[in-house]
Design a protein around this motif. Structure first.
Motif, PDB file in Angstrom:
ATOM      1  N   PHE A  58       0.822  -1.208   0.000  1.00  0.00           N
ATOM      2  CA  PHE A  58       0.000   0.000   0.000  1.00  0.00           C
ATOM      3  C   PHE A  58       0.858   1.261   0.000  1.00  0.00           C
ATOM      4  O   PHE A  58       0.599   2.214  -0.748  1.00  0.00           O
ATOM      5  CB  PHE A  58      -0.929   0.008   1.217  1.00  0.00           C
ATOM      6  CG  PHE A  58      -1.782   1.242   1.313  1.00  0.00           C
ATOM      7  CD1 PHE A  58      -2.908   1.379   0.513  1.00  0.00           C
ATOM      8  CD2 PHE A  58      -1.449   2.274   2.169  1.00  0.00           C
ATOM      9  CE1 PHE A  58      -3.690   2.527   0.572  1.00  0.00           C
ATOM     10  CE2 PHE A  58      -2.216   3.420   2.239  1.00  0.00           C
ATOM     11  CZ  PHE A  58      -3.345   3.538   1.441  1.00  0.00           C
ATOM     12  N   VAL A  59       1.903   1.265   0.839  1.00  0.00           N
ATOM     13  CA  VAL A  59       2.766   2.442   0.934  1.00  0.00           C
ATOM     14  C   VAL A  59       3.467   2.702  -0.392  1.00  0.00           C
ATOM     15  O   VAL A  59       3.631   3.865  -0.805  1.00  0.00           O
ATOM     16  CB  VAL A  59       3.787   2.265   2.080  1.00  0.00           C
ATOM     17  CG1 VAL A  59       4.857   3.353   2.043  1.00  0.00           C
ATOM     18  CG2 VAL A  59       3.076   2.295   3.427  1.00  0.00           C
ATOM     19  N   ALA A  62       0.919   4.464  -2.243  1.00  0.00           N
ATOM     20  CA  ALA A  62       0.527   5.748  -1.650  1.00  0.00           C
ATOM     21  C   ALA A  62       1.570   6.826  -1.889  1.00  0.00           C
ATOM     22  O   ALA A  62       1.225   8.005  -2.030  1.00  0.00           O
ATOM     23  CB  ALA A  62       0.286   5.571  -0.150  1.00  0.00           C
ATOM     24  N   GLN A  64       3.390   7.145  -4.536  1.00  0.00           N
ATOM     25  CA  GLN A  64       3.553   7.453  -5.955  1.00  0.00           C
ATOM     26  C   GLN A  64       2.983   8.811  -6.362  1.00  0.00           C
ATOM     27  O   GLN A  64       3.673   9.591  -7.035  1.00  0.00           O
ATOM     28  CB  GLN A  64       2.932   6.347  -6.809  1.00  0.00           C
ATOM     29  CG  GLN A  64       3.553   4.979  -6.631  1.00  0.00           C
ATOM     30  CD  GLN A  64       4.638   4.675  -7.637  1.00  0.00           C
ATOM     31  OE1 GLN A  64       4.871   5.416  -8.576  1.00  0.00           O
ATOM     32  NE2 GLN A  64       5.306   3.558  -7.432  1.00  0.00           N
ATOM     33  N   LEU A 346      -1.361   8.444  -8.907  1.00  0.00           N
ATOM     34  CA  LEU A 346      -2.626   8.197  -8.221  1.00  0.00           C
ATOM     35  C   LEU A 346      -3.253   6.892  -8.697  1.00  0.00           C
ATOM     36  O   LEU A 346      -3.860   6.149  -7.913  1.00  0.00           O
ATOM     37  CB  LEU A 346      -3.582   9.369  -8.467  1.00  0.00           C
ATOM     38  CG  LEU A 346      -4.761   9.504  -7.512  1.00  0.00           C
ATOM     39  CD1 LEU A 346      -4.273   9.704  -6.090  1.00  0.00           C
ATOM     40  CD2 LEU A 346      -5.651  10.662  -7.936  1.00  0.00           C
ATOM     41  N   LEU A 349      -1.672   4.204  -6.902  1.00  0.00           N
ATOM     42  CA  LEU A 349      -2.202   4.074  -5.545  1.00  0.00           C
ATOM     43  C   LEU A 349      -3.378   3.107  -5.528  1.00  0.00           C
ATOM     44  O   LEU A 349      -3.494   2.269  -4.619  1.00  0.00           O
ATOM     45  CB  LEU A 349      -2.620   5.442  -5.003  1.00  0.00           C
ATOM     46  CG  LEU A 349      -3.329   5.447  -3.640  1.00  0.00           C
ATOM     47  CD1 LEU A 349      -2.467   4.779  -2.568  1.00  0.00           C
ATOM     48  CD2 LEU A 349      -3.662   6.882  -3.230  1.00  0.00           C
ATOM     49  N   SER A 350      -4.250   3.189  -6.523  1.00  0.00           N
ATOM     50  CA  SER A 350      -5.347   2.220  -6.623  1.00  0.00           C
ATOM     51  C   SER A 350      -4.799   0.808  -6.803  1.00  0.00           C
ATOM     52  O   SER A 350      -5.289  -0.154  -6.205  1.00  0.00           O
ATOM     53  CB  SER A 350      -6.255   2.566  -7.806  1.00  0.00           C
ATOM     54  OG  SER A 350      -6.935   3.773  -7.588  1.00  0.00           O
ATOM     55  N   GLN A 352      -2.002  -0.370  -5.728  1.00  0.00           N
ATOM     56  CA  GLN A 352      -1.412  -0.888  -4.509  1.00  0.00           C
ATOM     57  C   GLN A 352      -2.400  -1.002  -3.361  1.00  0.00           C
ATOM     58  O   GLN A 352      -2.122  -1.696  -2.384  1.00  0.00           O
ATOM     59  CB  GLN A 352      -0.226  -0.019  -4.113  1.00  0.00           C
ATOM     60  CG  GLN A 352       0.935  -0.144  -5.084  1.00  0.00           C
ATOM     61  CD  GLN A 352       1.261  -1.599  -5.409  1.00  0.00           C
ATOM     62  OE1 GLN A 352       1.132  -2.011  -6.544  1.00  0.00           O
ATOM     63  NE2 GLN A 352       1.670  -2.375  -4.422  1.00  0.00           N
ATOM     64  N   THR A 353      -3.551  -0.351  -3.453  1.00  0.00           N
ATOM     65  CA  THR A 353      -4.626  -0.642  -2.502  1.00  0.00           C
ATOM     66  C   THR A 353      -5.076  -2.083  -2.717  1.00  0.00           C
ATOM     67  O   THR A 353      -5.277  -2.836  -1.755  1.00  0.00           O
ATOM     68  CB  THR A 353      -5.797   0.333  -2.692  1.00  0.00           C
ATOM     69  OG1 THR A 353      -5.333   1.681  -2.533  1.00  0.00           O
ATOM     70  CG2 THR A 353      -6.900   0.056  -1.685  1.00  0.00           C
TER      71      THR A 353
END
Length: 405
Positions: A58-59, A62, A64, A346, A349-350, A352-353
């Motif tokens: 996640f990090v 986040a 990125q 961004l 980020l999705s 890695q969520t």
């Protein structure tokens, strides 16, 4: 295929970015090999190790958009140097982590932040701003292939190092390997290119671009598909060694499977970069995600042998991170490249969520049920849905895109 890269400068920028990604992604995508050694070496259970690696997933995502925004604002050079330093430090202190909180700090935070800051969003944004429009699709495929080749190289090397000098020595060796990327930064991001005004070229800064992008339905659909990609990759890169172990096969099968995935994606990334210039990227993504659902179904029906894992790895490897060039291409087509680092960051980020859930839920599944069956079914279902959500994305025909010329 490489005609668009017709000058020495475009090759230098492209290959240097690929070299940096080779090292940062090779390091990051091989951490699953350390799960069992960490479990035996410091007595932390697999679920806790999975949580630390899931936080790292996640990090990594986040960081990125923030790294991309900093690179868009001040130039990518300092961001890349800082990222490589954090990745090296995080790897170096992992042997002294001592427990769950220590692993979260070293692998979940420092290493993940460093790898993310010296990864796709910053490198793609830096390269796109230094390359002619017609070269960007091909270049993105080559840069992405660098990350995949890193996995092919790092997985067997780190497995051998773990066996020869122990997991601690292998982790310290990894920290030294990361520093090899430092000399390449100047080729991708010369010092003279930093410190651009926040609104240069478009009248407003990156966060206004983010606000506008989040109101675009196509951008949100792209996020949904990329979420599934992250779930799939993080689950496999974290828990494939565990799946191999459950099947009674030696650890070498896991390391070679990860290496085959990386090698397969070298060809897949080059193919994807070429296809971006010829076909609509949303259709490329549809076929990639759909093929994953089919491959998982075939794997579940096959006997668990060395050959099964190697064939499965080769098939998955072709689309592993080959989703990145068409995804970045769609972001660039929708919003231009001025804030590509921020907007593609961004999107990551999705990704890695989904990666957080893939890594963490995999650990919970094997702890509670003793195998990964439910994770395989979830992964297959999500891959099918990801294929479908890409179809409504608004994207002009390739003939109307300048980079197809």
């Amino acid at each position: 295929m490489f005609r668009a890269l017709d000058t020495p400068q475009t090759w230098i920028v492209t290959l240097s970015a690929a070299g940096i990604l080779l090292i940062t992604m090779g390091a990051r995508q091989s951490l699953g090999l350390f799960v069992a050694p960490l479990n035996a070496g410091i007595g932390v259970d697999i679920a806790s190790i999975s949580l630390a690696l899931a936080i790292g997933q996640f990090v990594w995502g986040a960081i990125q958009p923030f790294a991309g925004a900093l690179a868009d604002r001040f130039g990518p050079e300092r961001v890349l140097y800082g990222g490589l330093a954090l990745l090296a430090v995080g790897s170096a202190i992992t042997p002294w982590s001592g427990g769950t909180l220590g692993l979260i700090a070293s692998l979940g935070l420092l290493s993940a932040m460093g790898s993310g800051a010296s990864s796709f969003s910053v490198l793609f944004g830096a390269a796109a701003n230094r390359l002619p429009l017609e070269a960007r699709g091909t270049a993105s495929g080559i840069i992405n292939a660098g990350g995949s080749f890193g996995q092919f190289i790092f997985a067997p090397i780190l497995q051998k190092l773990i066996q020869a000098i122990g997991w601690m020595g292998a982790m310290w060796s990894l920290a030294l390997m990361v520093l090899a990327a430092v000399p390449l930064v100047r080729n991708v991001a010369p010092a003279s290119t930093h410190a651009r005004p926040a609104g240069h070229g478009d009248g407003h800064g990156p966060w206004r671009s983010v606000k506008e992008a989040m109101q675009d339905r196509s951008y949100l659909l792209l996020h949904a598909g990329f979420f599934t990609c992250g779930f799939h990759i993080a689950f496999l890169v974290t828990h494939l060694p565990g799946e191999v172990n459950l099947c009674g096969l030696p650890p070498s099968v896991a390391s070679w499977s990860l290496a085959i995935i990386g090698l397969g994606n070298v060809f897949g990334s080059l193919f994807a970069g070429n296809c971006v210039a010829r076909y609509r990227s949303k259709y490329i993504l549809f076929w990639m995600y759909g093929s994953r659902a089919l491959l998982i179904a075939l794997y579940l029906a096959a006997p668990r042998t060395d050959l099964t894992f190697y064939l499965f790895a080769a098939g998955l490897g072709f689309t592993w991170l080959a989703t990145v060039p068409p995804t970045a291409a769609i972001v660039g087509k929708l919003f231009g490249v001025r804030h590509l680092g921020t907007l593609f960051g961004l999107t990551l980020l999705s990704h890695q969520t989904g990666g957080f859930l893939g890594a963490w839920l995999g650990g919970l599944a094997v702890t509670r049920y003793g195998d990964f069956s439910w994770m395989w079914y979830a992964d297959m279902t999500l891959a099918g849905l990801a294929a479908l959500v890409n179809l409504p994305i608004r994207e002009a025909p390739v003939a109307a895109q300048p980079q197809a010329a």
